[in-house]
Design an enzyme around this catalytic site. Structure first.
Site, PDB file in Angstrom:
ATOM      1  N   LYS A  37      50.676  13.718  -7.503  1.00  0.00           N
ATOM      2  CA  LYS A  37      50.250  14.148  -5.915  1.00  0.00           C
ATOM      3  C   LYS A  37      51.160  13.475  -4.984  1.00  0.00           C
ATOM      4  CE  LYS A  37      45.952  13.749  -3.191  1.00  0.00           C
ATOM      5  NZ  LYS A  37      45.740  15.287  -3.181  1.00  0.00           N
ATOM      6  N   ALA A  38      52.113  14.386  -4.818  1.00  0.00           N
ATOM      7  CA  ALA A  38      53.553  14.102  -3.966  1.00  0.00           C
ATOM      8  C   ALA A  38      53.594  14.703  -2.742  1.00  0.00           C
ATOM      9  CB  ALA A  38      54.764  14.195  -5.025  1.00  0.00           C
TER      10      ALA A  38
END
Length: 306
Positions: free
Chosen positions: A160-161
């Site tokens: 989850k960048a």
């Protein structure tokens, strides 16, 4: 609502500061290159008080995301658990959206990140249904996005960048300008992927179908819905889904921490069945809301009381 104007406290690098003082420099690395990881977490009012839903699972994913981009978080797992709880407490919230963020600082410019400090922030505020309260009840219209399609080799979809969400933002902006509520993003093979920030489920013949995890985030709400469906004897199949299948399904809905469980009633110019939320969707939605408000004892383990 201008979010920077809210009142309260934000946890930043180990201590709390006034909301309006939680600032970074314009040359912060993550601002330029998207080199950060984050989570979206929610707390809900229960009989035991405000309780954070699946706090440990979200925090574990935060650490895993950091590992995938070679970032070392300078705080322990337990420290970040405590920071998120204390953030809800300090801001005196009964219901809260919690945003932990890990980002590189302004010690240098350029793509090299080996000389940069990792900073960590946790903010909490009262944020209602992401797509609107009426949309949770009545459902949303979705546009299939024409923006670049997701390739499993192109990005780290398990992380989850921050940098992963540029195409999502562009797809959503296009959908909104076209009169829709959300976007539906496809994979490079033209199969259904996910929304701009949500997982998707179809219902066909009383069975759930959801895309496999090749190019979609392993959503925590997604996993929760699969468990709740099993409780009702509803099978869930994880596989590639063609676009035609969404036009032929009985029901469809999005899931996510922000979106919760949101029915989809239209895709492009075609209604899903009769253009109203389906019975399976409404049942799973009700069970989900019961769960997060502490009304299903089986899943009390997923609630961390603040």
């Amino acid at each position: 609502m201008i979010i920077s104007d809210l009142e309260g406290q934000i946890w930043l690098d180990g201590s709390f500061c006034d909301w309006k003082e939680a600032k970074i420099h314009v040359l912060t690395h993550t601002l330029h290159y998207g080199t950060g990881v984050f989570e979206g977490v929610r707390a809900y009012q229960t009989e035991s008080g405000p309780s954070i839903f699946r706090l440990e699972d979200h925090t574990e994913r935060l650490f895993n995301s950091a590992k995938l981009i070679n970032m070392t978080i300078p705080f322990s797992f337990d420290e970040l658990l405590d920071a998120q709880k204390e953030s809800v407490r300090k801001n005196k919230l009964k219901n809260a959206y919690i945003r932990p963020l890990c980002f590189y600082g302004n010690e240098g410019m350029g793509l090299r990140a080996d000389n940069l400090k990792v900073h960590v922030a946790v903010a909490s505020w009262d944020w209602g249904p992401y797509l609107g309260a009426e949309k949770i009840t009545d459902g949303i219209k979705v546009k299939i996005s024409a923006f670049p399609k997701r390739d499993p080799e192109a990005m780290l979809y398990k992380a989850k960048a921050t940098g992963n969400y540029l195409n999502s933002m562009l797809a959503l902006t296009d959908a909104l300008k076209s009169g829709y509520d959300e976007a539906l993003i496809l994979g490079a093979d033209d199969t259904i992927n996910e929304g701009s920030g949500e997982n998707i489920f179809l219902v066909k013949d009383n069975k759930l179908i959801t895309p496999d995890l090749i190019t979609v985030l392993d959503g925590i709400t997604r996993k929760t819905i699969i468990e709740l469906a099993k409780d009702q004897g509803i099978e869930c199949e994880e596989r590639k889904i063609s676009v035609n299948e969404i036009f032929e399904c009985d029901e469809a809905f999005f899931t996510g921490t922000a979106a919760e469980v949101t029915p989809i009633i239209q895709v492009d110019d075609r209604l899903i069945t009769n253009g109203k939320p389906g019975e399976v969707t409404k049942m799973l939605q009700k069970n989900y809301f019961d769960l997060i408000h502490g009304k299903i004892s089986k899943y009390e383990k997923w609630l961390s009381v603040v």
